[in-house]
Motif scaffolding. Structure first.
Motif, PDB file in Angstrom:
ATOM      1  N   PRO B 129       5.787 -35.989 -29.374  1.00 22.68           N
ATOM      2  CA  PRO B 129       4.151 -36.377 -29.541  1.00 22.68           C
ATOM      3  C   PRO B 129       4.200 -37.951 -29.764  1.00 22.68           C
ATOM      4  O   PRO B 129       3.234 -38.593 -29.499  1.00 22.68           O
ATOM      5  N   TRP B 130       5.190 -38.539 -30.541  1.00 22.63           N
ATOM      6  CA  TRP B 130       4.914 -39.899 -31.233  1.00 22.63           C
ATOM      7  C   TRP B 130       5.429 -41.164 -30.468  1.00 22.63           C
ATOM      8  O   TRP B 130       5.528 -42.240 -30.962  1.00 22.63           O
ATOM      9  N   SER B 131       5.950 -40.873 -29.258  1.00 22.57           N
ATOM     10  CA  SER B 131       6.624 -41.865 -28.670  1.00 22.57           C
ATOM     11  C   SER B 131       6.365 -41.918 -27.199  1.00 22.57           C
ATOM     12  O   SER B 131       6.335 -40.960 -26.419  1.00 22.57           O
ATOM     13  N   GLY B 132       6.471 -43.208 -26.517  1.00 24.32           N
ATOM     14  CA  GLY B 132       6.157 -43.265 -25.082  1.00 24.32           C
ATOM     15  C   GLY B 132       4.785 -42.947 -24.701  1.00 24.32           C
ATOM     16  O   GLY B 132       3.788 -42.532 -25.456  1.00 24.32           O
ATOM     17  N   SER B 133       4.447 -43.016 -23.449  1.00 23.26           N
ATOM     18  CA  SER B 133       3.424 -42.817 -22.644  1.00 23.26           C
ATOM     19  C   SER B 133       3.523 -42.032 -21.311  1.00 23.26           C
ATOM     20  O   SER B 133       4.593 -42.186 -20.807  1.00 23.26           O
ATOM     21  N   PHE B 134       2.439 -41.090 -21.101  1.00 21.53           N
ATOM     22  CA  PHE B 134       2.880 -40.163 -19.774  1.00 21.53           C
ATOM     23  C   PHE B 134       2.131 -40.969 -18.618  1.00 21.53           C
ATOM     24  O   PHE B 134       0.741 -41.165 -18.741  1.00 21.53           O
ATOM     25  N   GLU B 135       2.597 -40.935 -17.541  1.00 22.76           N
ATOM     26  CA  GLU B 135       1.858 -41.449 -16.297  1.00 22.76           C
ATOM     27  C   GLU B 135       1.161 -40.455 -15.913  1.00 22.76           C
ATOM     28  O   GLU B 135       1.517 -38.985 -16.171  1.00 22.76           O
ATOM     29  N   ALA B 136      -0.249 -40.432 -15.447  1.00 20.35           N
ATOM     30  CA  ALA B 136      -1.198 -39.447 -15.141  1.00 20.35           C
ATOM     31  C   ALA B 136      -0.791 -38.345 -14.425  1.00 20.35           C
ATOM     32  O   ALA B 136      -1.028 -37.168 -14.948  1.00 20.35           O
ATOM     33  N   GLY B 137      -0.041 -38.280 -13.376  1.00 17.92           N
ATOM     34  CA  GLY B 137       0.434 -37.405 -12.589  1.00 17.92           C
ATOM     35  C   GLY B 137       1.376 -36.414 -13.116  1.00 17.92           C
ATOM     36  O   GLY B 137       1.283 -35.226 -13.287  1.00 17.92           O
ATOM     37  N   TYR B 138       2.373 -37.173 -13.885  1.00 20.59           N
ATOM     38  CA  TYR B 138       3.183 -36.403 -14.614  1.00 20.59           C
ATOM     39  C   TYR B 138       2.648 -35.678 -15.780  1.00 20.59           C
ATOM     40  O   TYR B 138       2.995 -34.329 -15.880  1.00 20.59           O
ATOM     41  N   ARG B 139       1.746 -36.035 -16.468  1.00 15.55           N
ATOM     42  CA  ARG B 139       0.846 -35.510 -17.373  1.00 15.55           C
ATOM     43  C   ARG B 139       0.119 -34.107 -17.012  1.00 15.55           C
ATOM     44  O   ARG B 139       0.257 -33.247 -17.670  1.00 15.55           O
ATOM     45  N   GLN B 140      -0.702 -34.548 -15.896  1.00 15.73           N
ATOM     46  CA  GLN B 140      -1.153 -33.328 -15.439  1.00 15.73           C
ATOM     47  C   GLN B 140      -0.418 -32.123 -15.090  1.00 15.73           C
ATOM     48  O   GLN B 140      -0.477 -31.060 -15.435  1.00 15.73           O
ATOM     49  N   SER B 141       0.599 -32.345 -14.344  1.00 18.75           N
ATOM     50  CA  SER B 141       1.626 -31.498 -13.983  1.00 18.75           C
ATOM     51  C   SER B 141       2.412 -30.732 -15.081  1.00 18.75           C
ATOM     52  O   SER B 141       2.314 -29.568 -15.213  1.00 18.75           O
ATOM     53  N   ILE B 142       2.921 -31.621 -16.135  1.00 14.98           N
ATOM     54  CA  ILE B 142       3.404 -31.003 -17.050  1.00 14.98           C
ATOM     55  C   ILE B 142       2.310 -30.048 -18.188  1.00 14.98           C
ATOM     56  O   ILE B 142       2.609 -29.147 -18.517  1.00 14.98           O
ATOM     57  N   GLY B 143       1.159 -30.711 -18.147  1.00 11.88           N
ATOM     58  CA  GLY B 143       0.188 -30.022 -18.927  1.00 11.88           C
ATOM     59  C   GLY B 143      -0.023 -28.742 -18.392  1.00 11.88           C
ATOM     60  O   GLY B 143      -0.367 -27.626 -18.994  1.00 11.88           O
ATOM     61  N   ALA B 144      -0.359 -28.647 -16.856  1.00 13.46           N
ATOM     62  CA  ALA B 144      -0.654 -27.448 -16.452  1.00 13.46           C
ATOM     63  C   ALA B 144       0.629 -26.180 -16.580  1.00 13.46           C
ATOM     64  O   ALA B 144       0.154 -25.187 -16.776  1.00 13.46           O
ATOM     65  N   GLN B 145       1.785 -26.762 -16.654  1.00 12.17           N
ATOM     66  CA  GLN B 145       2.840 -25.714 -16.676  1.00 12.17           C
ATOM     67  C   GLN B 145       2.975 -25.355 -18.205  1.00 12.17           C
ATOM     68  O   GLN B 145       3.199 -24.298 -18.588  1.00 12.17           O
ATOM     69  N   PHE B 146       2.548 -26.319 -19.048  1.00 13.42           N
ATOM     70  CA  PHE B 146       2.574 -25.998 -20.494  1.00 13.42           C
ATOM     71  C   PHE B 146       1.615 -24.849 -20.666  1.00 13.42           C
ATOM     72  O   PHE B 146       1.864 -24.021 -21.681  1.00 13.42           O
ATOM     73  N   VAL B 147       0.390 -24.802 -20.139  1.00 11.79           N
ATOM     74  CA  VAL B 147      -0.470 -23.861 -20.343  1.00 11.79           C
ATOM     75  C   VAL B 147      -0.038 -22.440 -19.506  1.00 11.79           C
ATOM     76  O   VAL B 147      -0.233 -21.359 -20.196  1.00 11.79           O
ATOM     77  N   SER B 148       0.347 -22.688 -18.650  1.00 16.15           N
ATOM     78  CA  SER B 148       0.788 -21.419 -17.753  1.00 16.15           C
ATOM     79  C   SER B 148       1.814 -20.611 -18.714  1.00 16.15           C
ATOM     80  O   SER B 148       1.902 -19.382 -18.644  1.00 16.15           O
ATOM     81  N   ALA B 149       2.908 -21.406 -19.270  1.00 13.31           N
ATOM     82  CA  ALA B 149       3.905 -20.690 -20.176  1.00 13.31           C
ATOM     83  C   ALA B 149       3.277 -20.007 -21.188  1.00 13.31           C
ATOM     84  O   ALA B 149       3.547 -18.883 -21.643  1.00 13.31           O
ATOM     85  N   ILE B 150       2.209 -20.603 -21.926  1.00 21.16           N
ATOM     86  CA  ILE B 150       1.705 -19.648 -23.252  1.00 21.16           C
ATOM     87  C   ILE B 150       0.940 -18.643 -22.732  1.00 21.16           C
ATOM     88  O   ILE B 150       0.731 -17.574 -23.218  1.00 21.16           O
ATOM     89  N   ALA B 151       0.191 -18.766 -21.502  1.00 22.82           N
ATOM     90  CA  ALA B 151      -0.654 -17.802 -20.815  1.00 22.82           C
ATOM     91  C   ALA B 151       0.308 -16.709 -20.470  1.00 22.82           C
ATOM     92  O   ALA B 151       0.036 -15.501 -20.879  1.00 22.82           O
ATOM     93  N   ALA B 152       1.453 -16.946 -19.971  1.00 19.86           N
ATOM     94  CA  ALA B 152       2.306 -15.813 -19.645  1.00 19.86           C
ATOM     95  C   ALA B 152       3.146 -15.150 -20.781  1.00 19.86           C
ATOM     96  O   ALA B 152       3.012 -13.879 -20.629  1.00 19.86           O
ATOM     97  N   LEU B 153       3.164 -15.953 -21.776  1.00 23.02           N
ATOM     98  CA  LEU B 153       3.615 -15.490 -23.076  1.00 23.02           C
ATOM     99  C   LEU B 153       2.816 -14.415 -23.519  1.00 23.02           C
ATOM    100  O   LEU B 153       3.050 -13.352 -24.012  1.00 23.02           O
ATOM    101  N   HIS B 154       1.429 -14.579 -23.770  1.00 21.31           N
ATOM    102  CA  HIS B 154       0.360 -13.907 -24.195  1.00 21.31           C
ATOM    103  C   HIS B 154       0.344 -12.744 -23.416  1.00 21.31           C
ATOM    104  O   HIS B 154      -0.431 -11.773 -24.144  1.00 21.31           O
ATOM    105  N   ALA B 155       0.421 -12.787 -22.196  1.00 27.26           N
ATOM    106  CA  ALA B 155       0.070 -11.436 -21.238  1.00 27.26           C
ATOM    107  C   ALA B 155       1.245 -10.611 -21.269  1.00 27.26           C
ATOM    108  O   ALA B 155       1.129  -9.479 -20.558  1.00 27.26           O
ATOM    109  N   CYS B 156       2.282 -10.960 -21.873  1.00 36.11           N
ATOM    110  CA  CYS B 156       3.354  -9.891 -22.121  1.00 36.11           C
ATOM    111  C   CYS B 156       3.004  -8.802 -22.669  1.00 36.11           C
ATOM    112  O   CYS B 156       2.240  -9.097 -23.835  1.00 36.11           O
ATOM    113  N   ASP B 157       3.732  -7.735 -22.524  1.00 36.18           N
ATOM    114  CA  ASP B 157       3.549  -6.609 -23.627  1.00 36.18           C
ATOM    115  C   ASP B 157       4.435  -6.651 -24.951  1.00 36.18           C
ATOM    116  O   ASP B 157       5.680  -6.627 -24.619  1.00 36.18           O
TER     117      ASP B 157
END
Lengths: 156, 342
Positions: B129-157
């Motif tokens: 969290p505390w170093s570097g900066s993210f290029e916008a395209g990278y940030r959006q792509s990783i951000g979407a995957q970050f949400v997908s992973a937690i959504a998938a985890l919470h949808a598991c039985d």
């Protein structure tokens, strides 16, 4: 500060010895590091937390006791006047005891809330928040700027 | 020192011994001998010790990249069990949550000196969290995957995960976690902290009902996943995994500590976009009151983690200067709680 000063100094000395000095190149640099250890050990023998820092924390407790007293709450468990000792260990123990009793007061307030008037309960809440706010602002105003990026990255 | 006073050799203090013990363990598990390469110790976290190593099984030409994680008795949240992490990773191997395959585990400290598990080594680096900066395209792509992973985890039985259910229901999920952390805090605290006490009382008065009982990662944030070439390869650090309210992971990811002033969740994605994508993919409706509750809860948990670090250092279990440095962050966290509850 939440760790004791002697333990902080012991930890700094141990870190210098085991994590820093073995990785220093050059006799002069290592000598300077041993100089830091020597001076830290001297500080350990003479220094303590500032009575002024602890005094402000106790003053906040006194203010709380006065506020609660004016609302008719028994405040005998919180010091109503600042102690005349300047021994940091005495002051620290008083502060810790005071905070423990503030927590007990919160428990009491929780149990009594239904029996208190809305205004009295709100005034007690406000007094407690003023106390916590004063304590936390004082802590923050006496803390150095964080260096977590440097600590984790190893560079300034 | 007399022979009677000599301490038995401890694999946690001796990497050569640890490698020997590990080879023996792998042989006992597989019935074949193994050649274990040198360890690389990763400077991550304050709890579990993480080693990367290569190993070759007798008769195989392939060298496998593996990770050994050990929960030492002096760790921040000790004593540890490796089972919840093993069970979670095993349960998720066939899910849409990117996780390393996990092979072996044991809580028997006679084997390697501490509870441990062994998993596949995944490619990638962990953005922090505390170093570097993210290029916008990278940030959006990783951000979407970050949400997908937690959504998938919470949808598991969660019931089939192998994680202890502890009679957790939608009604008592919040209470179970408040009890767990308050009891831990009582063991760790060197003094009373009125703001923390106030916050715990507030949490008890304001427990939400969970939308479902899910698997909860417990430390879902930037820094706890690996990324390579714009793709999240693995979600890491499952030591706090448990069953509970899925809002718990959302509250933790929403902490301002991981936004670093960016105004984005974990410096990756706007809050509204996070929630909209999460609801779409998980099928769980996000309740704003529950998010607020678990934001306060997460700050309480963070404060208690700092208190654990203070005790760990004060008792001399570590000389790691990151511990007292973490301890200095207690007041800022308590101030954030105060602002949320005022």
């Amino acid at each position: 500060m939440n760790n004791s000063l002697p333990r902080l100094i012991d930890g700094m000395v141990a870190t210098l010895r085991s994590e820093i000095i073995p990785h220093l190149d050059g006799e002069f640099a290592r000598g300077q590091a041993f100089g830091v250890i020597y001076m830290l050990n001297n500080i350990r023998l003479r220094a303590d937390w500032s009575p002024a820092f602890l005094g402000e924390q106790l003053a906040a407790l006194v203010e709380l006791a006065v506020s609660l007293g004016s609302l008719g709450v028994d405040t005998k468990f919180i010091p109503e006047t600042a102690p005349d000792s300047s021994d940091p260990r005495v002051l620290e123990a008083l502060r810790d005891e005071g905070d423990q009793r503030v927590c007990a007061l919160m428990d009491w307030l929780e149990q009594q809330r239904a029996q208190l008037s809305v205004d009295t309960a709100a005034a007690l809440d406000a007094a407690l928040f003023r106390y916590m706010n004063r304590q936390l602002k004082w802590e923050l105003s006496t803390s150095a700027k964080p260096m977590f990026a440097e600590i984790s990255g190893g560079a300034e | 020192m007399t022979p009677l006073e000599q301490k038995p050799p401890n694999p946690l203090d001796d990497e050569a011994l640890l490698r020997d013990r590990l080879s023996s363990y792998l042989q006992a598990q597989s019935g074949r001998s193994w050649t274990v390469g040198p360890f690389t110790r990763y400077a991550v976290g304050f709890s579990w010790i993480t080693y990367g190593f290569t190993a070759r099984e007798e008769g195989s030409s392939d060298e496998r990249g593996l990770i050994l994680r050990l929960g030492p008795p002096y760790g921040l949240f000790a004593p540890y069990s490796a089972h919840p992490q093993y069970a979670a990773l095993k349960a998720l191997e066939t899910s849409r949550v990117p996780v390393p395959r996990v092979f072996w585990w044991s809580d028997d400290v006679a084997i390697l000196g501490a509870p441990f598990f062994i998993s596949e080594k995944m490619p990638g680096v962990a953005p922090v969290p505390w170093s570097g900066s993210f290029e916008a395209g990278y940030r959006q792509s990783i951000g979407a995957q970050f949400v997908s992973a937690i959504a998938a985890l919470h949808a598991c039985d969660a019931r089939n995960s192998g994680i202890a259910q502890n009679d957790t229901t939608v009604e008592n999920a919040a209470l179970k976690q408040i009890d767990f952390w308050q009891e831990a805090g009582a063991r760790w605290a060197l003094k009373s902290h009125p703001m923390l006490h106030w916050a715990l009382r507030w949490l008890r008065r304001n427990q939400p009902v969970a939308p479902r009982v899910s698997l909860v990662h417990g430390d879902y944030r930037l820094g706890n996943f690996l990324e390579q070439d714009g793709r999240i390869t693995a979600i890491l650090d499952w030591e706090l995994v448990h069953v509970g309210d899925p809002h718990e992971d959302i509250g933790w990811a929403f902490l301002p500590q991981f936004a670093m002033g960016s105004g984005l969740i974990c410096r990756l994605i706007p809050r509204d976009e996070f929630i909209a994508q999460y609801e779409r993919e998980s099928g769980i409706k996000v309740n704003p009151a529950s998010v607020h509750f678990y934001l306060v809860f997460s700050l309480v948990k963070l404060a208690l983690t700092h208190i654990a670090a203070i005790r760990c250092f004060e008792e001399g279990r570590f000389n790691d200067m990151r511990m007292p440095a973490m301890g200095t962050q207690l007041a800022p966290v308590l101030r954030q709680i105060e602002k949320l509850l005022q």
